[in-house]
Write a protein that holds these residues in place. Structure first.
Motif, PDB file in Angstrom:
ATOM      1  N   ALA A  85      -1.511   3.011  11.292  1.00 49.70           N
ATOM      2  CA  ALA A  85      -0.762   4.133  11.884  1.00 49.70           C
ATOM      3  C   ALA A  85       0.537   4.377  11.122  1.00 49.70           C
ATOM      4  N   ALA A  86       1.232   3.311  10.756  1.00 48.74           N
ATOM      5  CA  ALA A  86       2.493   3.455  10.023  1.00 48.74           C
ATOM      6  C   ALA A  86       2.247   4.021   8.627  1.00 48.74           C
ATOM      7  N   TYR A  87       1.194   3.575   7.980  1.00 44.02           N
ATOM      8  CA  TYR A  87       0.855   4.083   6.645  1.00 44.02           C
ATOM      9  C   TYR A  87       0.591   5.586   6.713  1.00 44.02           C
ATOM     10  N   LEU A  88      -0.238   5.988   7.643  1.00 47.45           N
ATOM     11  CA  LEU A  88      -0.563   7.406   7.795  1.00 47.45           C
ATOM     12  C   LEU A  88       0.703   8.210   8.087  1.00 47.45           C
ATOM     13  N   PHE A  89       1.505   7.729   9.010  1.00 48.64           N
ATOM     14  CA  PHE A  89       2.746   8.424   9.371  1.00 48.64           C
ATOM     15  C   PHE A  89       3.647   8.604   8.143  1.00 48.64           C
ATOM     16  N   CYS A  90       3.889   7.540   7.424  1.00 46.23           N
ATOM     17  CA  CYS A  90       4.801   7.610   6.279  1.00 46.23           C
ATOM     18  C   CYS A  90       4.278   8.519   5.178  1.00 46.23           C
ATOM     19  N   VAL A  91       3.009   8.410   4.866  1.00 47.85           N
ATOM     20  CA  VAL A  91       2.426   9.236   3.797  1.00 47.85           C
ATOM     21  C   VAL A  91       2.404  10.706   4.199  1.00 47.85           C
ATOM     22  N   GLU A  92       2.051  10.986   5.434  1.00 48.21           N
ATOM     23  CA  GLU A  92       1.959  12.379   5.879  1.00 48.21           C
ATOM     24  C   GLU A  92       3.330  13.021   6.072  1.00 48.21           C
ATOM     25  N   MET A  93       4.309  12.265   6.535  1.00 45.69           N
ATOM     26  CA  MET A  93       5.605  12.853   6.859  1.00 45.69           C
ATOM     27  C   MET A  93       6.587  12.848   5.692  1.00 45.69           C
ATOM     28  N   ALA A  94       6.383  12.011   4.700  1.00 45.00           N
ATOM     29  CA  ALA A  94       7.296  11.987   3.554  1.00 45.00           C
ATOM     30  C   ALA A  94       7.173  13.301   2.788  1.00 45.00           C
ATOM     31  N   LEU A 109      11.636   0.874   7.002  1.00 48.65           N
ATOM     32  CA  LEU A 109      10.746   0.119   7.890  1.00 48.65           C
ATOM     33  C   LEU A 109      11.495  -1.096   8.406  1.00 48.65           C
ATOM     34  N   ARG A 110      11.400  -1.313   9.728  1.00 47.02           N
ATOM     35  CA  ARG A 110      11.986  -2.509  10.326  1.00 47.02           C
ATOM     36  C   ARG A 110      11.231  -2.824  11.616  1.00 47.02           C
ATOM     37  N   VAL A 111      11.269  -4.062  12.020  1.00 49.93           N
ATOM     38  CA  VAL A 111      10.705  -4.458  13.309  1.00 49.93           C
ATOM     39  C   VAL A 111      11.884  -4.815  14.201  1.00 49.93           C
ATOM     40  N   GLU A 112      11.890  -4.183  15.370  1.00 49.66           N
ATOM     41  CA  GLU A 112      12.994  -4.345  16.315  1.00 49.66           C
ATOM     42  C   GLU A 112      12.406  -4.429  17.720  1.00 49.66           C
ATOM     43  N   ASN A 113      12.703  -5.501  18.428  1.00 51.98           N
ATOM     44  CA  ASN A 113      12.193  -5.674  19.799  1.00 51.98           C
ATOM     45  C   ASN A 113      10.680  -5.527  19.871  1.00 51.98           C
ATOM     46  N   HIS A 152       9.845  11.356  -5.405  1.00 50.70           N
ATOM     47  CA  HIS A 152      11.247  11.431  -4.988  1.00 50.70           C
ATOM     48  C   HIS A 152      11.554  10.615  -3.736  1.00 50.70           C
ATOM     49  N   THR A 153      10.567   9.872  -3.239  1.00 45.16           N
ATOM     50  CA  THR A 153      10.755   9.134  -1.990  1.00 45.16           C
ATOM     51  C   THR A 153      10.976   7.657  -2.265  1.00 45.16           C
ATOM     52  N   ARG A 154      12.051   7.114  -1.690  1.00 40.82           N
ATOM     53  CA  ARG A 154      12.342   5.687  -1.798  1.00 40.82           C
ATOM     54  C   ARG A 154      11.879   4.983  -0.529  1.00 40.82           C
ATOM     55  N   VAL A 155      11.625   3.694  -0.651  1.00 31.32           N
ATOM     56  CA  VAL A 155      11.234   2.890   0.509  1.00 31.32           C
ATOM     57  C   VAL A 155      12.199   1.722   0.626  1.00 31.32           C
ATOM     58  N   GLU A 156      12.766   1.567   1.817  1.00 29.77           N
ATOM     59  CA  GLU A 156      13.612   0.415   2.118  1.00 29.77           C
ATOM     60  C   GLU A 156      12.960  -0.360   3.249  1.00 29.77           C
ATOM     61  N   VAL A 157      12.726  -1.650   2.995  1.00 33.48           N
ATOM     62  CA  VAL A 157      12.031  -2.486   3.966  1.00 33.48           C
ATOM     63  C   VAL A 157      12.959  -3.615   4.404  1.00 33.48           C
ATOM     64  N   ASP A 158      13.251  -3.658   5.683  1.00 32.33           N
ATOM     65  CA  ASP A 158      14.031  -4.731   6.265  1.00 32.33           C
ATOM     66  C   ASP A 158      13.185  -6.004   6.227  1.00 32.33           C
ATOM     67  N   ASP A 159      13.832  -7.156   6.115  1.00 30.85           N
ATOM     68  CA  ASP A 159      13.105  -8.432   6.092  1.00 30.85           C
ATOM     69  C   ASP A 159      12.178  -8.581   7.290  1.00 30.85           C
ATOM     70  N   ALA A 201       0.835  -1.213   0.000  1.00 33.05           N
ATOM     71  CA  ALA A 201       0.000   0.000   0.000  1.00 33.05           C
ATOM     72  C   ALA A 201       0.863   1.255   0.000  1.00 33.05           C
ATOM     73  N   LEU A 202       1.910   1.236   0.783  1.00 29.70           N
ATOM     74  CA  LEU A 202       2.803   2.387   0.860  1.00 29.70           C
ATOM     75  C   LEU A 202       3.532   2.594  -0.467  1.00 29.70           C
ATOM     76  N   ALA A 203       4.043   1.524  -1.050  1.00 25.67           N
ATOM     77  CA  ALA A 203       4.743   1.629  -2.335  1.00 25.67           C
ATOM     78  C   ALA A 203       3.812   2.187  -3.412  1.00 25.67           C
ATOM     79  N   ASP A 204       2.573   1.738  -3.428  1.00 21.39           N
ATOM     80  CA  ASP A 204       1.611   2.221  -4.422  1.00 21.39           C
ATOM     81  C   ASP A 204       1.317   3.709  -4.235  1.00 21.39           C
ATOM     82  N   ARG A 205       1.062   4.117  -3.020  1.00 17.62           N
ATOM     83  CA  ARG A 205       0.734   5.523  -2.749  1.00 17.62           C
ATOM     84  C   ARG A 205       1.908   6.444  -3.066  1.00 17.62           C
TER      85      ARG A 205
END
Length: 177
Positions: A91-100, A110-114, A71-78, A60-64
């Protein structure tokens, strides 16, 4: 929203002012149109694309971004290339679209940590605060909405500036209560 647009339609059909070649009260019609657009943005802020529901955050993020933030690239950790709880993805979708930034190069990671999703938006430093980090899409209302959405999930938004770059990071717990 509809009453504003109905008034605009009626105003446009009354015919042009013979002296100026413009509909009477054009400034008022423009104001009503802007009000209707503001209301539409407010209503749509809580809606998300069907692709987010069907396939998840990354597609969804890549499409939007392909349509609105060229000019915005997306890097997604496994670790983040999987389905997450619906509220976290929203929440993450809204954050990324609004702040980019739409007007300059940027990168979203994007990554998941702890057991927390870490979504970071990196762009040329615009002062690294919500007053200076603004373009046509990032307003004070967008900042507040993003912070509220992330905070509702016990997450936080942080801003960091170093050199010529600023990073805005949302940290959202993946395991929801």
């Amino acid at each position: 929203m509809v009453p504003h647009l109905l008034a605009v339609a009626r105003g446009l059909t009354t015919g042009p002012d013979a002296r100026q070649g413009q509909p009477p009260g054009l400034e008022q019609l423009i104001g009503r149109t802007e009000t209707a657009l503001d209301e539409l943005r407010t209503v749509c802020r809580g809606l998300f694309p069907a692709l987010l529901e069907r396939r998840g955050l990354v597609p969804a993020l890549a499409d939007r971004l392909a349509h609105t933030h060229a000019h915005t690239r997306v890097e997604v950790d496994d670790s983040a290339d999987r389905r997450l709880p619906r509220a976290v993805e929203a929440a993450a979708y809204l954050f990324c679209v609004e702040m980019a930034p739409a007007d300059r190069p940027g990168m979203i990671t994007l990554r998941v940590e702890n057991d927390r999703l870490v979504a970071a938006v990196v762009a040329d430093d615009a002062g690294a605060n919500e007053n200076a980090w603004s373009d046509t899409t990032t307003t004070a209302a967008a900042w507040q909405h993003c912070r509220d959405r992330v905070a509702a999930l016990d997450g936080a938004v942080h801003v960091h500036s170093s050199g010529r770059q600023a990073t805005i990071t949302a940290i959202i717990p993946v395991k929801q209560r």
